[in-house]
Write an enzyme that holds these catalytic residues in place. Structure first.
Site, mmCIF file in Angstrom:
data_model
loop_
_atom_site.group_PDB
_atom_site.id
_atom_site.type_symbol
_atom_site.label_atom_id
_atom_site.label_comp_id
_atom_site.label_asym_id
_atom_site.label_seq_id
_atom_site.Cartn_x
_atom_site.Cartn_y
_atom_site.Cartn_z
ATOM 1 C CG ASP A 106 -2.038 1.009 1.102
ATOM 2 O OD1 ASP A 106 -2.364 1.416 -0.033
ATOM 3 O OD2 ASP A 106 -2.600 1.399 2.140
ATOM 4 C CE1 TYR A 108 -0.262 8.526 4.290
ATOM 5 C CE2 TYR A 108 1.946 9.473 4.259
ATOM 6 C CZ TYR A 108 0.687 9.382 4.827
ATOM 7 O OH TYR A 108 0.389 10.143 5.933
ATOM 8 C CG HIS A 113 -4.183 10.543 2.657
ATOM 9 N ND1 HIS A 113 -5.241 10.456 3.527
ATOM 10 C CD2 HIS A 113 -3.330 9.540 3.011
ATOM 11 C CE1 HIS A 113 -5.044 9.438 4.364
ATOM 12 N NE2 HIS A 113 -3.898 8.870 4.073
ATOM 13 C CD GLU A 179 -5.883 4.806 4.756
ATOM 14 O OE1 GLU A 179 -5.190 4.053 4.048
ATOM 15 O OE2 GLU A 179 -5.403 5.586 5.616
ATOM 16 C CD GLU A 181 -5.467 2.943 -0.039
ATOM 17 O OE1 GLU A 181 -4.647 2.315 -0.748
ATOM 18 O OE2 GLU A 181 -5.339 3.125 1.179
ATOM 19 C CG ASP A 213 -5.681 0.439 3.899
ATOM 20 O OD1 ASP A 213 -5.762 -0.565 4.627
ATOM 21 O OD2 ASP A 213 -4.747 1.269 3.964
ATOM 22 N NE ARG A 217 -7.506 6.505 9.690
ATOM 23 C CZ ARG A 217 -6.826 6.296 8.572
ATOM 24 N NH1 ARG A 217 -5.563 5.894 8.615
ATOM 25 N NH2 ARG A 217 -7.403 6.471 7.408
ATOM 26 C CD GLN A 220 -2.701 4.498 10.712
ATOM 27 O OE1 GLN A 220 -3.928 4.579 10.625
ATOM 28 N NE2 GLN A 220 -1.902 4.996 9.786
ATOM 29 C CE LYS A 233 -3.089 2.367 7.401
ATOM 30 N NZ LYS A 233 -4.146 2.776 6.469
ATOM 31 C CB THR A 237 -7.324 -4.772 2.386
ATOM 32 O OG1 THR A 237 -6.386 -4.508 3.432
ATOM 33 C CG2 THR A 237 -7.212 -3.715 1.305
ATOM 34 C CB THR A 324 -6.143 7.883 1.523
ATOM 35 O OG1 THR A 324 -6.063 6.895 2.526
ATOM 36 C CG2 THR A 324 -7.482 8.607 1.583
ATOM 37 C CD GLU A 338 -7.207 12.868 4.228
ATOM 38 O OE1 GLU A 338 -7.388 11.716 3.776
ATOM 39 O OE2 GLU A 338 -6.841 13.823 3.525
HETATM 40 MN MN MN Z 1 -4.017 2.866 2.773
#
Ligand code: MN
Length: 391
Positions: A106, A108, A113, A179, A181, A213, A217, A220, A233, A237, A324, A338
């Site tokens: 994955d 970023y 983001h 997320e 994606e 995803d 949080r 994480q 995570k 998925t 994301t 976000e």
């Molecule tokens: Mn992700």
């Protein structure tokens, strides 16, 4: 024999022809292609056993010349008479995971983001880390927990420690998030010790899917320093059932946003693989965000070149996701952390103020893109519902 009716405005018209794995009641999963509101059984229609398997891997491993040839045969097939036993209304089939996931990475790749998350997770530092504009940042995820759209997501439990708590505790995540994606599927791999240049992207990558995803949080935030995402995570998925071939995305190609500083030579692209996809995120049936993929800083060709620049091999079934997708506007953010600014600015969902996911919530991510000859093609959707944590 059957003639398939294809409305001119169907997102699954001749410009698309995505592949998936389906079954009908009492039959084994096999490869099909989506045409308008039908699924065409390719083993039955083309008489080729490579499509009688419960995944796309064997077909993807045959390589780009073969992908081109089959696409041409499909165009002939579905515009003419198709054996009636090979055509199934989409509402009568069950869709499965379309390919066996080999490795899962994955990235970023959205500057919007990454900047937003930097501000939220590290409010006292620069939002972007010093490496961010020099390489596509990513991590290796858990391939074995990539699940088909429609699979329920059990709320994960784990260690959490809020900044104002003295010690961590164990329990169900209180900040479960999504997320939105786009994922890219490797069709033909590369040798250990070799590399894949940005100009070789379309020889290796078969197609694209939508990815959710799911992210806890709180888990994480407590675990991620110094080695990155782990149990926050890896619990699940979700991916969409239809793999849109790269061959269908030629009309969606756009330049990536200006890359400054200029990346190192191995990351440069003559003809960039930015993609003009429009994503839509629905939370319990209400649209809460419209992330624009064209805003992504790094292209998927740059991601694959970076993944292999150290000599790591790629193999059939590898899935690498973009990270994301978020745009510059608030209603273009592809994660709820976000969208609600860390839970401090709730959004209204069906009249209720909401921050993170509650048990019973359902999230659907869909996308469309420009197709050949002025058409629009659809990615379908990736859907998932949150179930209570296992106590
Ligand atoms: Mn992700």
């Amino acid at each position: 024999m059957t003639q398939i009716t294809i409305p001119a405005d169907s997102p699954f018209g001749l410009a698309n022809l995505p592949y998936g794995v389906f079954s009908t009641p009492g039959t084994a999963p096999r490869v099909g292609v989506r045409v308008a509101d039908t699924v065409v059984d390719l083993a039955a229609a083309l008489g080729d056993d490579v499509f009688a398997r419960p995944s796309l891997n064997a077909f993807m491993a045959q390589g780009r010349e073969r992908w081109v040839e089959v696409r041409e045969r499909l165009l002939d097939l579905v515009t003419g008479d198709v054996p009636g036993t090979a055509v199934h209304p989409v509402g009568t089939v069950t869709m499965h995971l379309p390919f066996e996931v080999a490795d899962y990475v994955d990235f970023y790749a959205s500057e919007h983001h990454a900047s937003n998350l930097g501000r939220l997770f590290r409010p006292d530092s620069e939002p972007l880390m010093p490496n961010w504009k020099h390489l596509p940042v990513g991590y290796h995820g858990r391939a074995g927990t990539v699940v088909a759209s429609g699979t329920d997501i059990v709320r994960p439990s784990g260690q959490r420690k809020a900044p104002d708590e003295a010690a961590p505790s164990h329990g169900p995540s209180r900040r479960l998030d999504i997320e939105a994606e786009v994922g890219f599927v490797v069709g033909t791999g590369s040798a250990l010790g070799g590399t894949v240049g940005t100009d070789e992207f379309d020889r290796h990558v078969f197609g694209a899917v939508l990815v959710n995803d799911w992210s806890a949080r709180d888990i994480q935030a407590w675990e991620y320093v110094p080695l990155g995402p782990f149990l926050g995570k890896s619990f699940a998925t979700s991916i969409s059932p239809w793999v849109v071939p790269l061959l269908a995305l030629e009309a969606a190609r756009v330049a990536t946003p200006p890359q400054d500083p200029e990346p190192l030579p191995y990351l440069r692209e003559k003809n960039p693989w930015g993609l003009d996809l429009d994503l839509v995120v629905e939370w319990n049936g209400q649209v809460v965000s419209r992330p624009p993929y064209r805003e992504m800083y790094w292209s998927p060709a740059q991601m694959l070149a970076h993944m292999t620049v150290n000599g790591a091999s790629a193999r059939t079934g590898d899935l690498f996701a973009s990270g994301t997708v978020s745009g510059p506007a608030k209603d273009q953010r592809g994660a709820f952390i976000e969208l609600t600014w860390g839970g401090r600015e709730p959004v209204e969902v069906n009249g209720e103020p909401r921050t993170f996911l509650e048990d019973g919530d359902e999230v659907v991510i869909s996308a469309t893109a420009p197709g050949a000859a002025g058409t629009r093609i659809g990615f379908g959707e990736v859907r998932g519902r949150v179930l209570p944590a296992v106590s």
